[in-house]
Structures are given as C-alpha cells and as structure tokens.
Scaffold this active site. Structure first.
Site, short mmCIF file in Angstrom:
data_model
loop_
_atom_site.label_atom_id
_atom_site.label_comp_id
_atom_site.label_asym_id
_atom_site.label_seq_id
_atom_site.Cartn_x
_atom_site.Cartn_y
_atom_site.Cartn_z
N SER A 63 0.80 -1.24 0.00
CA SER A 63 0.00 0.00 0.00
C SER A 63 0.83 1.28 0.00
O SER A 63 0.27 2.36 -0.20
CB SER A 63 -0.94 0.02 1.20
N LYS A 66 0.40 3.45 -2.98
CA LYS A 66 -0.77 4.31 -3.17
C LYS A 66 -0.40 5.80 -3.12
O LYS A 66 -1.07 6.63 -3.71
CB LYS A 66 -1.82 3.98 -2.10
N TYR A 188 -3.33 -2.11 -10.29
CA TYR A 188 -3.23 -1.97 -8.83
C TYR A 188 -2.33 -3.05 -8.23
O TYR A 188 -1.45 -2.78 -7.40
CB TYR A 188 -4.64 -2.04 -8.24
N TYR A 239 -4.41 3.64 8.10
CA TYR A 239 -5.75 3.05 8.23
C TYR A 239 -6.38 3.41 9.55
O TYR A 239 -6.32 4.53 10.03
CB TYR A 239 -5.68 1.52 8.05
N VAL A 257 1.20 -3.70 3.80
CA VAL A 257 1.17 -5.00 4.48
C VAL A 257 2.43 -5.84 4.26
O VAL A 257 2.57 -6.91 4.84
CB VAL A 257 -0.08 -5.86 4.14
N1 GLN Z 1 -2.19 -5.24 -2.10
C1 GLN Z 1 -2.74 -5.16 -0.78
C2 GLN Z 1 -4.25 -5.29 -0.83
O1 GLN Z 1 -4.82 -4.80 -1.74
C3 GLN Z 1 -2.34 -3.86 -0.16
C4 GLN Z 1 -2.91 -3.67 1.23
C5 GLN Z 1 -2.00 -2.94 2.18
O2 GLN Z 1 -0.79 -2.88 2.00
N2 GLN Z 1 -2.58 -2.45 3.24
O3 GLN Z 1 -4.89 -5.88 -0.01
#
Ligand code: GLN
Length: 303
Positions: A63, A66, A188, A239, A257
């Site tokens: 993530s 992003k 993505y 988050y 993650v």
């Molecule tokens: N690729 C992961 C997902 O879409 C990214 C989530 C994350 O890093 N929080 O679930």
C-alpha cells in the site's frame, strides 16, 4: 545530530520487537518472509542517505505504492480526482466493503483499497493505459533502475483478490471506474507488488520533504499539493490506526502489508522503516516503534 549513531541505536532498541505480530498471510507469498528482519533509512532533503539494519533488503511495498499513484494523478490531472474519492479517515479496515455501499460508491480516502482502485483507474486513463507509471517514478526518484514488480507476489495477490475484485465491481456499479475491472485490478496489483528496499523508498519519497521537487530539481508537485498529500497521509495513511500513529510518531506516514512504512519530516527528510510482522491494523509493529523512537529522540515531528 549524528543520524548514523541514532539509527544504529534504534536498530538495537527495536530489533527485539521484530517478531511481534505476524506477516500478512492473505497474500500467501508475503507469509513466507523472515519476520526477524528490520531496516531503517533516512534521506535528507539534500539527498544524503543514512541506513541501518536490513535497509538494503528488497520487500513488497504494497500500500505504500498508493502515495506515488496519488502523486502522479495530482501532478498530471489536478484536483478532479477529489470528485471521485473523499479524504476523510475511514475508521474501518483498509479492505472494508460495507462503507463503500453506505457512501454510494465514493471511497472514504485514496489510501484504503477502494480509494486506491479509483486512483489506479484514473492513472491508467491519464497515462493512456500504462501499468508502469508508478514504477518509472520510483526508479527515477530512487536512482535504482532495477526496481520492478515481483511477479510471484503479483500472481499470489491476483489469485487471492476476491475482496479487491468485489470492491472494483462495486465501484463500477456506481459508475466510479473508467476502465475495466480487470485492467484496474491488474494495474493496482502490479504497483502493490513492486519490490524495493528502505534506501530506495526513503530516496523515492524525498519529493514529499522538498515541497514537491524531484531528485533532478524539477517540480513533480506544487508546494500546496505536497502539503495536501502529507495531510492525507497523516490522517489516513495507517488506516484505522492513524490516530495512534499520529500520537506516537507525529508525522505523515504510509504503511503497507509488506511491513514497510514511509514517513515524512516536511522540509527536512524522508524515512523508511521495514519489518514484516504486523499488528492488528496492518502496520509493522517494530516499524511504528522505530519511528516513535526516531521522532522522540530527534524532536523531528510536525507537532
Ligand atoms: N495489495 C494489498 C491489498 O490490496 C495492499 C494492502 C496494504 O498494504 N494495506 O490488499
């Protein structure tokens, strides 16, 4: 400030925490990473880098990607993205489905999965269908042209993307996708599967600490745009734990993650920490502890 000594100290203090929590396992190939690893890198606004621990081991940025997708969309397309995604903390897990229905297909912010899918969709449109725009930016800003998506991680996520596929179809049902669900998911998943080290990511995030200036001195973002990305990172970048992160670290940050977290001290430096074991909200336990230690000992917080 002797940054090198400080980072070495932080490794000593935080390494014992590295096994607290667990590696993400809903993307099976992330579950096999050795959770005892910990790295930290700091890139100053002048481009000097200080690193300690496993700072040169590549990991899955997930993530964290992003942030760069949003930066590219704002740079190329201005503010129109904000008609399709809000910028409020979600108070829900990053892959929640319920909120999207309550809010008629407009995701709460660009850093939960639903919002990042909308940003990936817009980036596909403005780049004429490129799935490598984020990778190119990261290569240029870090100076590491071998950065690439890990095909095994991407395939592993693609095989287990029921939630993101659901979110994407939901967005499409509300008319909030311009490209096909398959194309958006592909872009993505590729951006999330980019493999980079702490050193790469600290360097690549430097534009957030330089009012939007790229490594070559040209502007990627205006100073107000940079301020706004940092603000959304502060409120939404970790988050459901963004409040706790602000309380402990006091900086804009973005986690993934894979166990990485980037953080920004505006006008000063960009930081990346990494340790794969995550706490309940999906943020690296040792990573948050290291950033807490860093800002507490340097006094470099925005508060
Ligand atoms: N690729 C992961 C997902 O879409 C990214 C989530 C994350 O890093 N929080 O679930």
């Amino acid at each position: 400030m002797d940054l090198q000594n400080l980072l070495d100290d932080i490794v000593g203090a935080v390494q014992p925490l590295a096994r607290q929590g667990a590696a993400a396992d809903y993307i099976p190939s992330l579950a096999s990473v050795d959770t005892s690893q910990f790295g930290i890198s700091v890139a100053t606004r002048e481009g000097e880098v200080f690193s300690a621990g496993d700072a040169d081991v590549a990991f899955s940025i997930q993530s964290i990607s992003k942030v760069y997708a949003l930066a590219l969309v704002l740079a190329r397309d201005g503010n129109s993205i904000w008609k399709r995604v809000f910028r409020e903390p979600s108070g829900n897990p990053f892959n929640s489905l319920v909120q999207l229905e309550h809010e008629d297909g407009i995701p709460r912010n660009p850093f939960i999965n639903a919002g990042a899918l909308v940003v990936a969709d817009r980036l596909l449109t403005v780049t004429g269908g490129s799935t490598t725009a984020v990778r190119e930016l990261l290569r240029e800003e870090s100076g590491n042209f071998s950065i690439d998506s890990d095909p095994e991680v991407a395939a592993s996520e693609a095989r287990n993307s029921h939630r993101n596929t659901s979110l994407a179809h939901f967005l499409a049902s509300y008319g909030n996708l311009e490209n096909s669900v398959d194309d958006v998911l592909d872009a993505y998943i590729k951006q999330c599967a980019l493999a980079m080290s702490c050193t790469d990511l600290a360097l690549a995030s430097r534009f957030l600490a330089t009012n939007g200036l790229r490594a070559d001195g040209t502007p990627l973002l205006s100073p107000p745009q940079t301020k706004r990305i940092n603000a959304v990172m502060l409120t939404c970048g970790t988050y459901d734990a963004a409040g706790e992160f602000a309380y402990r670290v006091g900086l804009p940050g973005k986690s993934g993650v894979g166990g990485g977290i980037i953080a920004v001290v505006p006008n000063n430096c960009s930081i990346c920490v990494w340790s794969p074991a995550l706490g309940r909200s999906g943020n690296s336990v040792a990573g948050v502890a290291a950033l807490d230690e860093f800002t507490t000992r340097t006094g470099w917080s925005i508060f």
